[in-house]
Enzyme design. Structure first.
Site, PDB file in Angstrom:
ATOM      1  N   PHE A 185      53.043  20.756  34.574  1.00  0.00           N
ATOM      2  CA  PHE A 185      53.660  20.805  33.240  1.00  0.00           C
ATOM      3  C   PHE A 185      52.798  20.176  32.156  1.00  0.00           C
ATOM      4  O   PHE A 185      52.991  20.439  30.969  1.00  0.00           O
ATOM      5  CB  PHE A 185      55.038  20.110  33.264  1.00  0.00           C
ATOM      6  CG  PHE A 185      54.959  18.602  33.249  1.00  0.00           C
ATOM      7  CD1 PHE A 185      54.774  17.908  32.055  1.00  0.00           C
ATOM      8  CD2 PHE A 185      55.048  17.860  34.417  1.00  0.00           C
ATOM      9  CE1 PHE A 185      54.676  16.522  32.032  1.00  0.00           C
ATOM     10  CE2 PHE A 185      54.957  16.476  34.412  1.00  0.00           C
ATOM     11  CZ  PHE A 185      54.772  15.811  33.214  1.00  0.00           C
TER      12      PHE A 185
ATOM     13  N   LYS B  64      51.082  31.241  38.373  1.00  0.00           N
ATOM     14  CA  LYS B  64      52.452  30.706  38.447  1.00  0.00           C
ATOM     15  C   LYS B  64      52.447  29.405  37.660  1.00  0.00           C
ATOM     16  O   LYS B  64      52.120  28.348  38.186  1.00  0.00           O
ATOM     17  CB  LYS B  64      52.841  30.474  39.915  1.00  0.00           C
ATOM     18  CG  LYS B  64      54.310  30.507  40.242  1.00  0.00           C
ATOM     19  CD  LYS B  64      55.166  29.395  39.718  1.00  0.00           C
ATOM     20  CE  LYS B  64      54.873  27.991  40.099  1.00  0.00           C
ATOM     21  NZ  LYS B  64      55.594  27.033  39.220  1.00  0.00           N
TER      22      LYS B  64
ATOM     23  N   GLU C 166      57.403  25.846  35.598  1.00  0.00           N
ATOM     24  CA  GLU C 166      58.635  26.433  35.051  1.00  0.00           C
ATOM     25  C   GLU C 166      59.143  25.623  33.852  1.00  0.00           C
ATOM     26  O   GLU C 166      60.013  26.077  33.118  1.00  0.00           O
ATOM     27  CB  GLU C 166      59.715  26.515  36.139  1.00  0.00           C
ATOM     28  CG  GLU C 166      60.193  25.190  36.724  1.00  0.00           C
ATOM     29  CD  GLU C 166      59.301  24.654  37.859  1.00  0.00           C
ATOM     30  OE1 GLU C 166      58.070  24.874  37.807  1.00  0.00           O
ATOM     31  OE2 GLU C 166      59.843  23.995  38.767  1.00  0.00           O
TER      32      GLU C 166
ATOM     33  N   SER D  95      51.012  17.357  41.590  1.00  0.00           N
ATOM     34  CA  SER D  95      51.137  16.038  42.224  1.00  0.00           C
ATOM     35  C   SER D  95      50.559  16.079  43.645  1.00  0.00           C
ATOM     36  O   SER D  95      50.460  17.138  44.262  1.00  0.00           O
ATOM     37  CB  SER D  95      52.606  15.630  42.253  1.00  0.00           C
ATOM     38  OG  SER D  95      53.334  16.581  42.995  1.00  0.00           O
TER      39      SER D  95
ATOM     40  N   CYS E  95      46.438  13.650  33.639  1.00  0.00           N
ATOM     41  CA  CYS E  95      45.886  13.307  34.954  1.00  0.00           C
ATOM     42  C   CYS E  95      44.682  12.396  34.815  1.00  0.00           C
ATOM     43  O   CYS E  95      44.286  11.722  35.752  1.00  0.00           O
ATOM     44  CB  CYS E  95      45.481  14.556  35.699  1.00  0.00           C
ATOM     45  SG  CYS E  95      44.348  15.561  34.728  1.00  0.00           S
TER      46      CYS E  95
ATOM     47  N   GLU F 208      51.987   6.442  41.041  1.00  0.00           N
ATOM     48  CA  GLU F 208      51.513   7.076  39.812  1.00  0.00           C
ATOM     49  C   GLU F 208      52.721   7.131  38.875  1.00  0.00           C
ATOM     50  O   GLU F 208      53.688   7.852  39.149  1.00  0.00           O
ATOM     51  CB  GLU F 208      51.006   8.500  40.096  1.00  0.00           C
ATOM     52  CG  GLU F 208      50.532   9.199  38.835  1.00  0.00           C
ATOM     53  CD  GLU F 208      50.164  10.674  39.038  1.00  0.00           C
ATOM     54  OE1 GLU F 208      50.718  11.332  39.922  1.00  0.00           O
ATOM     55  OE2 GLU F 208      49.316  11.153  38.266  1.00  0.00           O
TER      56      GLU F 208
HETATM   57  P1  NAD Z   1      54.269  19.097  40.487  1.00  0.00           P
HETATM   58  O1  NAD Z   1      53.464  18.851  41.716  1.00  0.00           O
HETATM   59  O2  NAD Z   1      55.696  18.718  40.492  1.00  0.00           O
HETATM   60  O3  NAD Z   1      54.242  20.662  40.118  1.00  0.00           O
HETATM   61  C1  NAD Z   1      53.045  21.381  40.052  1.00  0.00           C
HETATM   62  C2  NAD Z   1      53.329  22.850  40.371  1.00  0.00           C
HETATM   63  O4  NAD Z   1      53.827  22.957  41.697  1.00  0.00           O
HETATM   64  C3  NAD Z   1      54.370  23.489  39.461  1.00  0.00           C
HETATM   65  O5  NAD Z   1      53.966  24.797  39.173  1.00  0.00           O
HETATM   66  C4  NAD Z   1      55.645  23.465  40.314  1.00  0.00           C
HETATM   67  O6  NAD Z   1      56.496  24.551  40.031  1.00  0.00           O
HETATM   68  C5  NAD Z   1      55.112  23.555  41.724  1.00  0.00           C
HETATM   69  N1  NAD Z   1      55.927  22.810  42.691  1.00  0.00           N
HETATM   70  C6  NAD Z   1      56.618  21.659  42.466  1.00  0.00           C
HETATM   71  N2  NAD Z   1      57.207  21.246  43.602  1.00  0.00           N
HETATM   72  C7  NAD Z   1      56.886  22.140  44.552  1.00  0.00           C
HETATM   73  C8  NAD Z   1      57.184  22.246  45.947  1.00  0.00           C
HETATM   74  N3  NAD Z   1      57.951  21.351  46.572  1.00  0.00           N
HETATM   75  N4  NAD Z   1      56.674  23.290  46.639  1.00  0.00           N
HETATM   76  C9  NAD Z   1      55.903  24.202  46.021  1.00  0.00           C
HETATM   77  N5  NAD Z   1      55.582  24.150  44.706  1.00  0.00           N
HETATM   78  C10 NAD Z   1      56.062  23.131  43.985  1.00  0.00           C
HETATM   79  O7  NAD Z   1      53.479  18.415  39.281  1.00  0.00           O
HETATM   80  P2  NAD Z   1      53.956  18.248  37.760  1.00  0.00           P
HETATM   81  O8  NAD Z   1      55.055  17.248  37.706  1.00  0.00           O
HETATM   82  O9  NAD Z   1      54.172  19.566  37.140  1.00  0.00           O
HETATM   83  O10 NAD Z   1      52.624  17.646  37.118  1.00  0.00           O
HETATM   84  C11 NAD Z   1      52.304  16.274  37.144  1.00  0.00           C
HETATM   85  C12 NAD Z   1      51.367  15.941  38.278  1.00  0.00           C
HETATM   86  O11 NAD Z   1      50.198  16.754  38.190  1.00  0.00           O
HETATM   87  C13 NAD Z   1      50.863  14.510  38.229  1.00  0.00           C
HETATM   88  O12 NAD Z   1      50.850  14.000  39.539  1.00  0.00           O
HETATM   89  C14 NAD Z   1      49.445  14.632  37.683  1.00  0.00           C
HETATM   90  O13 NAD Z   1      48.559  13.597  38.041  1.00  0.00           O
HETATM   91  C15 NAD Z   1      49.039  15.912  38.315  1.00  0.00           C
HETATM   92  N6  NAD Z   1      47.923  16.517  37.597  1.00  0.00           N
HETATM   93  C16 NAD Z   1      46.690  16.448  38.189  1.00  0.00           C
HETATM   94  C17 NAD Z   1      45.595  16.971  37.551  1.00  0.00           C
HETATM   95  C18 NAD Z   1      44.233  16.895  38.177  1.00  0.00           C
HETATM   96  O14 NAD Z   1      43.317  17.450  37.606  1.00  0.00           O
HETATM   97  N7  NAD Z   1      44.043  16.257  39.310  1.00  0.00           N
HETATM   98  C19 NAD Z   1      45.743  17.584  36.290  1.00  0.00           C
HETATM   99  C20 NAD Z   1      47.013  17.653  35.715  1.00  0.00           C
HETATM  100  C21 NAD Z   1      48.102  17.110  36.396  1.00  0.00           C
END
Ligand code: NAD
Length: 500
Positions: free
Chosen positions: A151, A175, A178, A228, A283, A384
């Site tokens: 997000f 994808k 959402e 994450s 991030c 985090e």
């Molecule tokens: P998230 O892991 O909750 O979601 C990321 C994606 O995965 C979304 O598209 C979501 O729909 C999907 N998703 C969520 N739960 C899922 C599951 N159980 N099974 C399958 N798909 C699933 O992350 P977020 O809250 O959207 O973003 C924040 C996180 O992203 C933080 O941990 C941040 O550090 C990380 N991030 C990392 C980087 C990097 O470059 N390393 C960059 C941006 C964000």
């Protein structure tokens, strides 16, 4: 206010979902639902992958130069619509419009990099690897590639992926999160306007169901993920088990070391921007300061003074430095973590709980929060937080600071603030982190370098964009060829050929 209903983008047009599940998109500053988005089903994923698969052969056979020309037009359209995309990102994410403009710009720079694809796809060639035998390598596209994005950067993180993949001749299914799908859907329209053939780029907002369908789909060749760490690990393991190439970028806990010889005012300015910009939901945000020796006592008042001055409010109003966090659930989680810091004995220097934002009473706001004398066993160090909370730990020496960082499970970004080339050079060499800044708090590599962390911040071998992105989205083929002279017979040999 009635919420606008969004759509999927399949085969170059808006499409309804085959299922009835909808997700709600909030404006985090007002707490209101502003849009509804269909959550893609397995059937929708099948349709998107089929469209991509059908578009792939002709796109693969389109010359890199022609692909680059479409990308150039896309870059021009993105620049023209940069502020519109930034407003969409700000509205659905909460970050300030100015901050969003910067992140969209950083994404556009990846398109700019991808415009050089005719040069980037040049393989290697060697004449006379054996007598009369030449050898060259080809970089060919993988096929249908998929991206799954978080997000916190509604435009920039998708842009780390699909321009490079598509420039290399692949078709792509994105994808997006959402929570923030509008930028991705708008970028798909702009890419079509730039001349991209239908089906080469598809956008399927959705949740776990859509992700699992992509991970299991036999026609998807590569998966790029950012999000994450627990989800990144799951993506990596599942995609690899299903025979796909995969890069899965995870969470972070980015430390900045401040040495006693640093310019403290400079360091404090940089750290406050890096910790509280985008409400800490980057991030590459610096969430942890390791103050070495007497640096801590000099740095703390400067951090406190600057953090206290940040104006918190709606991201679309001027003079605001920091907006809300993404959701009420995330806000509550951050409040619980701040409470745990107090209970576990950290010194709360600035308390952002209970902040009042005029007109944002139902918004998801937390003010800048600063802790001192945090220790590694506390939850605010171990987790985090991904919010506007900066924690300071004290270390006796440079070596102790490096040991602490290298013992942390994450390894995304880090920085050192120092006036000494000696400490900086040692830090670059000794730190187990993928992206390092020297007096630069958020060392996000430019598009022509590659972006990626180490350890629990990235599962896989290749980073995003830059030459590692090109390597991820292409398969190398090596051709060895001989053109024998007429009637040149070498006879058959059953031994292992040695060409030299
Ligand atoms: P998230 O892991 O909750 O979601 C990321 C994606 O995965 C979304 O598209 C979501 O729909 C999907 N998703 C969520 N739960 C899922 C599951 N159980 N099974 C399958 N798909 C699933 O992350 P977020 O809250 O959207 O973003 C924040 C996180 O992203 C933080 O941990 C941040 O550090 C990380 N991030 C990392 C980087 C990097 O470059 N390393 C960059 C941006 C964000």
């Amino acid at each position: 206010m009635t919420a606008v209903k969004l759509h999927l983008w399949i085969n170059g047009q808006r499409a309804p979902s085959s299922g009835g599940r909808m997700g709600e998109i909030f404006n985090p500053a007002s707490g209101e639902v502003i849009r509804q988005v269909p959550l893609a089903t397995r059937n929708d994923i099948d349709a998107a992958v089929a469209a991509a698969g059908a578009a792939f052969p002709a796109w693969r056979d389109t010359t890199p130069l022609r692909r680059a020309r479409i990308l150039t037009r896309f870059r021009e359209l993105m620049e023209r619509h940069r502020d519109e995309l930034a407003r969409l990102a700000s509205e659905e994410h909460g970050k300030t419009v100015l901050d969003a403009v910067g992140s969209v710009q950083r994404g556009i720079e990846v398109i700019e990099f991808a415009c050089g694809v005719p040069h980037l796809l040049k393989g290697e060639h060697a004449e006379n690897v054996g007598r009369g035998v030449d050898c060259h390598s080809l970089l060919q596209p993988v096929g249908v590639c998929a991206g799954i994005t978080p997000f916190n950067f509604p435009a920039m993180v998708p842009l780390w992926m699909f321009p490079v993949a598509i420039a290399c001749g692949n078709a792509f299914v994105l994808k997006p999160s959402e929570k923030v799908p509008s930028c991705s859907l708008r970028m798909a329209e702009l890419f079509k306007d730039a001349g991209l053939p239908d089906g080469v780029f598809n956008v399927v907002p959705g949740d776990k169901e859509a992700v699992e369908a992509l991970l299991e789909h036999p026609d998807v060749g590569a998966i790029s993920f950012v999000g994450s760490t627990p989800v990144a690990r799951h993506i990596y393991e599942t995609a690899a088990r299903n025979g796909k190439r995969v890069q899965a970028l995870g969470g972070a806990k980015n430390h900045a070391v401040v040495m006693p010889d640093a310019d403290m005012a400079f360091a404090a300015d940089a750290l406050v921007g890096a910790a509280y910009g985008s409400a800490g939901e980057r991030c590459m945000a610096i969430s942890t300061v390791v103050a070495v020796g007497e640096a801590g006592d000099r740095l703390l008042p400067l951090l406190r003074e600057r953090a206290a001055q940040i104006r918190v409010g709606r991201g679309d109003t001027t003079d605001v430095g920091m907006g809300p966090v993404i959701s009420q659930a995330h806000r509550k989680r951050i409040l619980v973590l701040i409470g745990s810091g107090v209970e576990q004995g950290a010194e709360l220097v600035l308390d952002g709980r209970g902040i009042d934002v005029a007109g944002g009473e139902r918004g998801f706001f937390i003010g800048p929060t600063l802790f001192d004398r945090v220790t590694p066993d506390m939850d605010i160090y171990r987790e985090e937080i991904f919010g506007p909370v900066l924690i300071v730990l004290r270390a006796d020496s440079y070596e102790a600071a490096v040991q602490l960082i290298n013992a942390n499970p994450y390894g995304n970004g880090t920085a050192i603030f120092t006036g000494s080339g000696h400490w900086a050079r040692r830090f670059e060499n000794e730190i187990d982190v993928g992206m390092v800044g020297v007096n630069v708090p958020i060392p996000v590599p430019m598009a022509f370098f590659s972006f990626g962390g180490w350890k629990a911040s990235l599962f896989g071998d290749l980073h995003m964009h830059g030459m590692e992105g090109v390597a991820f989205y292409t398969r190398t083929k090596v051709v060895t060829r001989r053109w024998p002279a007429p009637a040149e017979h070498t006879g058959s040999s059953l031994t292992m050929p040695t060409l030299g």
